[in-house]
Design a protein around this motif. Structure first.
Motif, PDB file in Angstrom:
ATOM      1  N   LEU A 213     -25.938  14.001  14.794  1.00 13.22           N
ATOM      2  CA  LEU A 213     -24.919  15.023  14.975  1.00 13.22           C
ATOM      3  C   LEU A 213     -23.839  14.847  13.915  1.00 13.22           C
ATOM      4  CD1 LEU A 213     -24.205  17.397  16.832  1.00 13.22           C
ATOM      5  CD2 LEU A 213     -22.737  15.823  18.127  1.00 13.22           C
ATOM      6  N   HIS A 214     -23.630  15.881  13.097  1.00 13.20           N
ATOM      7  CA  HIS A 214     -22.601  15.858  12.059  1.00 13.20           C
ATOM      8  C   HIS A 214     -21.587  16.946  12.357  1.00 13.20           C
ATOM      9  CE1 HIS A 214     -24.576  13.154   9.070  1.00 13.20           C
ATOM     10  NE2 HIS A 214     -25.657  13.539   9.735  1.00 13.20           N
ATOM     11  N   TYR A 215     -20.331  16.621  12.105  1.00 10.03           N
ATOM     12  CA  TYR A 215     -19.265  17.617  12.222  1.00 10.03           C
ATOM     13  C   TYR A 215     -18.879  18.013  10.797  1.00 10.03           C
ATOM     14  CZ  TYR A 215     -15.216  20.040  14.123  1.00 10.03           C
ATOM     15  OH  TYR A 215     -14.309  21.005  14.493  1.00 10.03           O
ATOM     16  N   LEU A 216     -19.141  19.276  10.428  1.00  7.29           N
ATOM     17  CA  LEU A 216     -19.028  19.715   9.035  1.00  7.29           C
ATOM     18  C   LEU A 216     -18.001  20.822   8.863  1.00  7.29           C
ATOM     19  CD1 LEU A 216     -22.818  19.987   8.092  1.00  7.29           C
ATOM     20  CD2 LEU A 216     -21.307  18.024   7.757  1.00  7.29           C
ATOM     21  N   GLN A 217     -17.303  20.758   7.731  1.00 10.15           N
ATOM     22  CA  GLN A 217     -16.524  21.888   7.235  1.00 10.15           C
ATOM     23  C   GLN A 217     -17.388  22.556   6.165  1.00 10.15           C
ATOM     24  OE1 GLN A 217     -13.159  23.120   7.770  1.00 10.15           O
ATOM     25  NE2 GLN A 217     -13.937  24.769   6.484  1.00 10.15           N
ATOM     26  N   HIS A 218     -17.709  23.833   6.362  1.00 12.08           N
ATOM     27  CA  HIS A 218     -18.639  24.526   5.466  1.00 12.08           C
ATOM     28  C   HIS A 218     -17.948  25.745   4.875  1.00 12.08           C
ATOM     29  CE1 HIS A 218     -21.928  27.705   4.990  1.00 12.08           C
ATOM     30  NE2 HIS A 218     -22.077  26.871   3.991  1.00 12.08           N
ATOM     31  N   TRP A 219     -18.073  25.926   3.579  1.00 14.52           N
ATOM     32  CA  TRP A 219     -17.604  27.154   2.954  1.00 14.52           C
ATOM     33  C   TRP A 219     -18.666  27.667   2.000  1.00 14.52           C
ATOM     34  CZ3 TRP A 219     -17.597  27.407  -2.252  1.00 14.52           C
ATOM     35  CH2 TRP A 219     -17.459  26.226  -2.971  1.00 14.52           C
ATOM     36  N   SER A 220     -18.671  28.955   1.780  1.00 13.14           N
ATOM     37  CA  SER A 220     -19.568  29.554   0.794  1.00 13.14           C
ATOM     38  C   SER A 220     -18.945  30.850   0.300  1.00 13.14           C
ATOM     39  CB  SER A 220     -20.957  29.833   1.400  1.00 13.14           C
ATOM     40  OG  SER A 220     -20.845  30.761   2.466  1.00 13.14           O
ATOM     41  N   GLU A 221     -19.309  31.233  -0.916  1.00 15.64           N
ATOM     42  CA  GLU A 221     -18.836  32.490  -1.461  1.00 15.64           C
ATOM     43  C   GLU A 221     -19.874  33.022  -2.442  1.00 15.64           C
ATOM     44  OE1 GLU A 221     -15.786  31.948  -4.906  1.00 15.64           O
ATOM     45  OE2 GLU A 221     -15.106  30.740  -3.203  1.00 15.64           O
ATOM     46  N   PRO A 222     -19.841  34.330  -2.668  1.00 12.11           N
ATOM     47  CA  PRO A 222     -20.895  34.931  -3.497  1.00 12.11           C
ATOM     48  C   PRO A 222     -20.750  34.593  -4.976  1.00 12.11           C
ATOM     49  CG  PRO A 222     -19.279  36.586  -2.829  1.00 12.11           C
ATOM     50  CD  PRO A 222     -18.933  35.333  -2.094  1.00 12.11           C
TER      51      PRO A 222
ATOM     52  N   THR B  71     -17.502  14.003  10.062  1.00  9.04           N
ATOM     53  CA  THR B  71     -17.960  13.330  11.275  1.00  9.04           C
ATOM     54  C   THR B  71     -17.098  12.121  11.612  1.00  9.04           C
ATOM     55  OG1 THR B  71     -20.219  14.043  10.767  1.00  9.04           O
ATOM     56  CG2 THR B  71     -19.950  12.312  12.416  1.00  9.04           C
ATOM     57  N   ASP B  72     -16.907  11.230  10.639  1.00  8.00           N
ATOM     58  CA  ASP B  72     -16.104  10.028  10.908  1.00  8.00           C
ATOM     59  C   ASP B  72     -14.678  10.392  11.288  1.00  8.00           C
ATOM     60  OD1 ASP B  72     -18.305   8.492  10.332  1.00  8.00           O
ATOM     61  OD2 ASP B  72     -17.703   8.051   8.273  1.00  8.00           O
ATOM     62  N   ARG B  73     -14.127  11.375  10.585  1.00  9.98           N
ATOM     63  CA  ARG B  73     -12.763  11.794  10.900  1.00  9.98           C
ATOM     64  C   ARG B  73     -12.700  12.423  12.296  1.00  9.98           C
ATOM     65  NH1 ARG B  73     -10.298  16.053   6.839  1.00  9.98           N
ATOM     66  NH2 ARG B  73     -11.303  14.569   5.428  1.00  9.98           N
ATOM     67  N   HIS B  74     -13.729  13.207  12.640  1.00  3.10           N
ATOM     68  CA  HIS B  74     -13.770  13.851  13.953  1.00  3.10           C
ATOM     69  C   HIS B  74     -13.849  12.797  15.065  1.00  3.10           C
ATOM     70  CE1 HIS B  74     -14.439  17.186  16.664  1.00  3.10           C
ATOM     71  NE2 HIS B  74     -15.538  16.638  17.127  1.00  3.10           N
ATOM     72  N   ILE B  75     -14.675  11.778  14.846  1.00  6.56           N
ATOM     73  CA  ILE B  75     -14.781  10.700  15.831  1.00  6.56           C
ATOM     74  C   ILE B  75     -13.458   9.954  15.966  1.00  6.56           C
ATOM     75  CG2 ILE B  75     -15.896   8.486  16.315  1.00  6.56           C
ATOM     76  CD1 ILE B  75     -18.425   9.613  14.997  1.00  6.56           C
ATOM     77  N   LEU B  76     -12.831   9.670  14.811  1.00  3.81           N
ATOM     78  CA  LEU B  76     -11.556   8.960  14.823  1.00  3.81           C
ATOM     79  C   LEU B  76     -10.488   9.772  15.538  1.00  3.81           C
ATOM     80  CD1 LEU B  76      -9.785   6.602  13.958  1.00  3.81           C
ATOM     81  CD2 LEU B  76      -9.442   7.735  11.756  1.00  3.81           C
TER      82      LEU B  76
ATOM     83  N   LEU C 164      -8.372   8.730  18.725  1.00  2.00           N
ATOM     84  CA  LEU C 164      -6.911   8.759  18.747  1.00  2.00           C
ATOM     85  C   LEU C 164      -6.382   9.615  19.884  1.00  2.00           C
ATOM     86  CD1 LEU C 164      -6.116   9.050  14.918  1.00  2.00           C
ATOM     87  CD2 LEU C 164      -5.800   7.062  16.383  1.00  2.00           C
ATOM     88  N   ARG C 165      -7.054  10.742  20.143  1.00  2.00           N
ATOM     89  CA  ARG C 165      -6.631  11.577  21.276  1.00  2.00           C
ATOM     90  C   ARG C 165      -6.792  10.825  22.587  1.00  2.00           C
ATOM     91  NH1 ARG C 165      -9.023  15.883  18.280  1.00  2.00           N
ATOM     92  NH2 ARG C 165     -11.018  15.465  19.296  1.00  2.00           N
ATOM     93  N   ASP C 166      -7.924  10.127  22.734  1.00  5.40           N
ATOM     94  CA  ASP C 166      -8.142   9.361  23.960  1.00  5.40           C
ATOM     95  C   ASP C 166      -7.089   8.265  24.106  1.00  5.40           C
ATOM     96  OD1 ASP C 166     -10.335  10.927  24.450  1.00  5.40           O
ATOM     97  OD2 ASP C 166     -11.797   9.453  23.728  1.00  5.40           O
ATOM     98  N   ALA C 167      -6.798   7.584  22.978  1.00  2.00           N
ATOM     99  CA  ALA C 167      -5.802   6.513  23.033  1.00  2.00           C
ATOM    100  C   ALA C 167      -4.419   7.070  23.357  1.00  2.00           C
ATOM    101  CB  ALA C 167      -5.769   5.765  21.698  1.00  2.00           C
ATOM    102  N   HIS C 168      -4.115   8.249  22.794  1.00  4.47           N
ATOM    103  CA  HIS C 168      -2.819   8.862  23.069  1.00  4.47           C
ATOM    104  C   HIS C 168      -2.708   9.251  24.544  1.00  4.47           C
ATOM    105  CE1 HIS C 168       0.797  11.232  22.440  1.00  4.47           C
ATOM    106  NE2 HIS C 168       0.211  12.272  23.005  1.00  4.47           N
TER     107      HIS C 168
END
Length: 560
Positions: free
Chosen positions: A312-321, A340-345, A349-353
């Motif tokens: 499972l990857h959490y991605l920021q995706h962009w495309s243009e013609p 992905t790593d940033r999303h997990i972190l 952090l949200r859980d810790a907060h």
């Protein structure tokens, strides 16, 4: 005869230019391929005429022209470049060049320019101020010389780091130029900038002409455009791809292959729905989405989770013609950033907060219950005692206990109610002195009197919540006086006006001996008061002393 230095990154062109120079009777005294060496040889070899390319490493060509002219105004400078004359000829003239010849012109133009410049004449085949802007209209007119240089390097597919190294500026400065270019040219991606550079003939001289094999797909960009796209992909640290109108993969970079655990041979020419890392349903959905984007001919961006081969990857995706010379959409250029790593972190952090917030609520609730349980017995004790008949130590102890209970109540209310700040305008120096005088008047005979020092008070009039600051000031002084009534207290005040009109307020209260107890309700109350004013409260222990440092930021007030 002139002494000539040639500044050209390509060895074959240096050789060819040198032959032309010598055939015309001049002497070549130096040949370099970058701006830094050009400055060094300008000092050591004393050339009278310099022939230079704008697209060079070490310094931008326009910067080099300015520096050479600043050092020697009599030095003659002839620009011989592959950059667009419609934009750079005027800028070169403004920078101090004596002539400008495009490498797209006939070779005889270089000879004519050399003869003219060597005899003290200027040589611009067309008046730069009247040159018509190529294909892109006047979209580049608002750009500075350095911005045009950065745009050209982006057009060549250079990464930010490569641009920083070539121009001898920081990576952060390149990012600033890139952001400024996107704002001025009204595009939202690096590819958009590269496309504008391509349309205007800027920065194409250094682009590699390597092309992919013809069998990769039926639809292909033209060689120049393909070279541009290839350079962009290779310079990107993120996975990046080029697809045709049907979604067939034409180009991709190594990060793309690494993300999908595959090779070029396996995926080039495959449509979106045929990619092996998608399920059949995913493939159909992504293929339909891709075809809709191509049909609209609009840029697209999204963020979300995607399952690649069970990962499972959490991605920021962009495309243009990407379009052909006629403006027809030929396909899409896209990129991923794996978050992905940033999303997990962020989730951690949200859980810790949330966990910390829960613990804070529990602690606050406990403090409230403790206050409620103790306050009633205390009040009954005070009512049942004859205060006047208590010994002095007993009176002091009862007073301190009452003060602690009052502080505990205010501490709980600060945490639960979070009352808004009520700033008032005051002269902070006069206010501190008056507060200190009131405190000194209550000191017992023989107690050490605190001293006040003003250390760099650049602003006296502030807007500040005087009630909270007063409670903090009084509580801290009382606490330190209780701890060591005979130990001197030093108070220092400093303020600093910022350009924004905000004043940084620093108050230090130092006990000239170590503090035995660093915790307690009183100090916690002071800390919470400072935090409620969006400031900081910390203690420092060194050289046998304990200092409490209070820092706040307050709006400046007009003297009244």
């Amino acid at each position: 005869m002139s002494r000539v230095m040639i500044v050209e990154p390509l060895p074959l062109l240096r050789l060819a230019i040198g032959q032309v120079v010598e055939r015309l009777g001049h002497q070549v005294v130096a040949q370099v391929d970058n701006g830094q060496d050009a400055l060094l040889h300008a000092r050591s070899d004393s050339p009278q005429l310099v022939v230079l390319e704008l697209a060079i490493a070490g310094l931008g060509g326009l910067d080099l022209i300015r520096r050479l002219k600043l050092r020697d105004p009599a030095l003659q400078l002839l620009v011989y470049t592959g950059q667009s004359s419609s934009h750079f000829a005027r800028l070169c003239m403004q920078a101090g060049a004596d002539g400008f010849v495009s490498k797209q012109d006939e070779p005889v133009e270089l000879e004519r320019a050399l003869n003219a410049v060597a005899h003290g004449r200027r040589y611009f085949p067309r008046e730069p101020g009247n040159v018509q802007v190529a294909m892109g209209g006047n979209e580049l007119d608002a750009l500075s010389a350095r911005e045009l240089t950065v745009l050209g390097l982006i057009g060549e597919g250079r990464s930010n780091q490569a641009i920083a190294e070539q121009l001898s500026i920081s990576y952060k400065t390149v990012s600033t130029y890139k952001t400024r270019l996107q704002e001025k040219l009204q595009v939202d991606s690096r590819l958009g900038l590269a496309d504008i550079a391509h349309r205007n003939g800027i920065g194409l001289s250094a682009v590699s002409t390597q092309v992919e094999p013809a069998q990769l797909a039926q639809t292909k960009p033209d060689p120049a455009q393909q070279a541009l796209l290839r350079a962009l992909l290779d310079s990107s640290p993120n996975p990046m791809y080029v697809r045709d109108r049907q979604g067939r993969l034409l180009l991709c970079n190594q990060p793309f292959l690494t993300l999908h655990h595959t090779s070029q041979e396996r995926v080039l020419g495959e449509r979106v729905e045929d990619m092996f890392w998608f399920s059949a349903e995913q493939g159909r959905n992504f293929q339909a989405r891709y075809e809709a984007m191509v049909e609209k001919g609009q840029a697209y961006s999204s963020q979300g989770s995607v399952d690649f081969l069970g990962e499972l990857h959490y991605l920021q995706h962009w495309s243009e013609p990407w379009r052909d010379a006629n403006g027809t959409v030929q396909g899409m250029v896209g990129s991923f950033e794996d978050l992905t790593d940033r999303h997990i972190l962020l989730g951690q952090l949200r859980d810790a907060h949330e966990h910390a917030q829960a613990r804070y609520r529990e602690a606050t609730h406990f403090a409230r219950v403790l206050h409620a349980d103790l306050d009633e017995p205390l009040q009954r004790l005070k009512a049942g005692l004859d205060f006047a008949r208590l010994t002095m130590p007993g009176q002091v102890a009862l007073q301190r206990l009452s003060q602690r209970m009052a502080q505990l109540e205010r501490l709980v209310n600060l945490s639960l109610q979070r009352p808004p700040l009520v700033p008032v305008q005051l002269n902070i120096v006069e206010w501190i002195r008056a507060r200190l005088d009131a405190f000194n008047a209550q000191l017992s005979k023989g107690a050490a009197v605190p001293t006040l020092a003003l250390e760099g008070v650049s602003a006296k009039q502030l807007w500040i919540d005087a009630e909270r600051l007063g409670a903090l000031f009084d509580s801290l002084l009382q606490r330190l006086s209780e701890e060591a009534s005979q130990a001197p207290l030093r108070i220092s005040l400093a303020t600093r006006m910022q350009l924004s009109g905000v004043v940084t307020f620093n108050l230090a209260i130092t006990l000239c001996q170590p503090l035995a107890h660093h915790q307690g309700i009183a100090l916690q109350f002071c800390r919470r008061l400072a935090q409620s004013m969006e400031g900081s409260f910390r203690d420092v222990h060194e050289n046998g002393e304990t200092a409490f440092l209070i820092e706040l930021e307050c709006p400046a007030a007009l003297p009244g």
